[in-house]
Scaffold this active site. Structure first.
Site, short mmCIF file in Angstrom:
data_model
loop_
_atom_site.label_atom_id
_atom_site.label_comp_id
_atom_site.label_asym_id
_atom_site.label_seq_id
_atom_site.Cartn_x
_atom_site.Cartn_y
_atom_site.Cartn_z
N THR A 112 0.29 -8.48 -6.98
CA THR A 112 0.51 -9.23 -5.73
C THR A 112 -0.82 -9.87 -5.35
O THR A 112 -1.14 -10.96 -5.82
CB THR A 112 1.06 -8.33 -4.61
OG1 THR A 112 0.23 -7.15 -4.49
CG2 THR A 112 2.49 -7.91 -4.91
N LYS A 171 -0.79 -1.55 -10.08
CA LYS A 171 -1.10 -2.68 -9.20
C LYS A 171 -1.55 -2.12 -7.87
O LYS A 171 -1.15 -1.03 -7.45
CB LYS A 171 0.10 -3.61 -9.02
CG LYS A 171 1.30 -3.06 -8.27
CD LYS A 171 1.20 -2.98 -6.76
CE LYS A 171 0.79 -4.28 -6.15
NZ LYS A 171 0.64 -4.13 -4.63
N THR A 197 -1.97 2.56 -2.03
CA THR A 197 -0.88 1.60 -2.05
C THR A 197 -0.76 0.99 -3.42
O THR A 197 -1.53 0.15 -3.80
CB THR A 197 -1.10 0.47 -1.06
OG1 THR A 197 0.01 -0.40 -1.16
CG2 THR A 197 -2.32 -0.31 -1.29
N GLU A 236 -9.28 -5.78 -1.78
CA GLU A 236 -9.31 -7.11 -1.18
C GLU A 236 -10.63 -7.40 -0.47
O GLU A 236 -10.99 -6.73 0.49
CB GLU A 236 -8.15 -7.25 -0.20
CG GLU A 236 -6.79 -7.21 -0.90
CD GLU A 236 -5.65 -6.96 0.07
OE1 GLU A 236 -5.93 -6.56 1.21
OE2 GLU A 236 -4.50 -7.17 -0.32
N ASN A 273 -6.16 -10.44 4.84
CA ASN A 273 -5.06 -9.70 5.46
C ASN A 273 -4.55 -10.35 6.73
O ASN A 273 -3.50 -9.97 7.24
CB ASN A 273 -5.51 -8.26 5.72
CG ASN A 273 -5.49 -7.44 4.44
OD1 ASN A 273 -4.45 -6.97 4.00
ND2 ASN A 273 -6.65 -7.29 3.82
N SER A 312 3.04 -13.22 1.79
CA SER A 312 3.92 -13.53 0.68
C SER A 312 3.73 -12.49 -0.41
O SER A 312 2.80 -11.70 -0.35
CB SER A 312 3.63 -14.92 0.13
OG SER A 312 2.33 -14.99 -0.38
#
Length: 383
Positions: free
Chosen positions: A146, A168, A179, A259, A378, A383
């Site tokens: 993602t 992932k 996560t 991220e 974030n 999407s």
């Protein structure tokens, strides 16, 4: 070197049209046997996605023959239709493979509240089934991405047997689990009960110690399947050690891809009264936005470490704590010690060591810094 490295497994990754970019978004991993032992662990979040609710029932008998995963939508809080979509996907996989749907784990990742198009998913399953091959591991790993910037794969070699894995995850990294979606394969002969014990032991010291941003996902799933194709039965100890190595490798890849992160931070608490207390202290520091922002600013602000320690229930003397950053003991007996300007935070890897002086236990929790890029990604991600 991917998830299909162990013998007895095929995989595929296809574009089912779930991502607006047209990128790969559906993966299928199949155990061809001769054995089909399996074990899984799931998110501890009480708010669970439809695929987790389905898969928790699937794994109860210790038999899993296939795992199907989609990115592009989490299928979480999508109502009864969302659960029916999960069921339909499992049935489609089962029909294509000639197996029972109750042996198919389903995983989804993406935006919560987004209803994936069922027709697209089912067409994607058909395409993935047709594309299955022993060389499909790389495409499968790409299809579950993602916000990940790179695919994450691992292989660990045993004595005549091996472990492969893909994962992932790049945000909402917090236990339990982080996560993520993770599929692990092995061609060793490992009964389901041994797999379960090994997986729980491995995740306890790997994924469950990864705490990027304190946010727990609704979809986390880790599934391991054993094909037995090597014909070799390792000792439970050897298999558990190899599985822990594979899980730790994947966990570190997740951390490095967090991220917007500029630093990967290992927080180790020494001389705690118990391992749980060591984890609690390290995790408290890992979840301090003040501390994480200081590392981003390359500021060795050890006072923020002590402040975080003080919020825990661990046993220690508040007047006798030691803290080191990148090997420089900036705090001794809860007072300034070595010059903090000697701490070099220009590199990506940062270590924090905390000495509680209360026992013999220790634990490490991994996190990353809090950056402008994390906030931007974030705030913009939808999407």
């Amino acid at each position: 070197m991917t998830i299909t490295h162990p013998s007895g497994f095929t995989a595929a990754g296809v574009a089912a049209g779930l991502k607006s970019t047209g990128a790969l978004d559906l993966a299928l991993v199949v155990n061809q046997g001769p054995t089909f032992d399996s074990a899984s662990v799931f998110t501890a979040n009480r708010c669970k996605a439809n695929p987790v609710l389905w898969s928790q029932e699937v794994v109860k008998d210790g038999v899993v023959r296939a795992v199907v995963l989609n990115s592009g939508g989490a299928n979480c809080y999508t109502g009864p239709e969302g659960f029916r979509t999960t069921h339909a996907v499992a049935e489609k996989v089962a029909d294509g493979l000639g197996i029972g749907a109750i042996d198919v784990v389903v995983c989804s990742t993406g935006l919560i509240g987004l209803a994936n198009d069922r027709d697209d998913l089912l067409a994607g399953v058909a395409a993935a089934t047709a594309a299955l091959s022993a060389d499909g591991g790389a495409q499968a790993a790409q299809a579950i991405m993602t916000t990940d910037s790179v695919a994450k794969n691992t292989v660990v070699e045993g004595a005549g047997w091996s472990i492969g894995g893909m994962a992932k995850g790049a945000g909402m990294l917090a236990p339990a689990l982080a996560t993520m979606l993770v599929v692990i394969t092995t061609d060793a002969v490992v009964p389901a009960a041994v797999l379960d014990a090994a997986l729980r032991a491995a995740t306890r010291v790997s994924f469950d110690r990864l705490d990027s941003d304190g946010c727990m996902s609704t979809n986390d799933t880790v599934t391991v399947m054993a094909s037995g194709a090597s014909g070799i039965t390792p000792t439970p100890e050897d298999f558990t050690a190899a599985l822990a190595q594979a899980c730790t490798d994947l966990a570190m890849q997740l951390l490095k891809d967090a991220e917007g992160a500029d630093h990967e931070i290992a927080i180790t608490t020494l001389h705690a009264a118990t391992e749980d207390e060591a984890v609690e202290v390290s995790r408290s520091v890992a979840r301090s936005n003040l501390f994480k922002a200081a590392v981003f600013g390359r500021d060795p602000n050890w006072g923020r470490v002590l402040a975080s320690i003080g919020t825990t229930s661990a046993r220690f003397d508040p007047a006798d704590l030691d803290v080191a950053m990148n090997g420089v003991w900036v705090c001794r007996t809860s007072t300034p010690a070595e010059d903090p300007t000697g701490v070099d935070l220009t590199g990506r890897e940062v270590s924090v060591t905390i000495d509680l002086k209360s026992g013999d236990a220790r634990a490490t929790v991994w996190t990353n810094d809090l950056t402008h890029a994390y906030v931007h990604e974030n705030s913009a991600y939808s999407s």
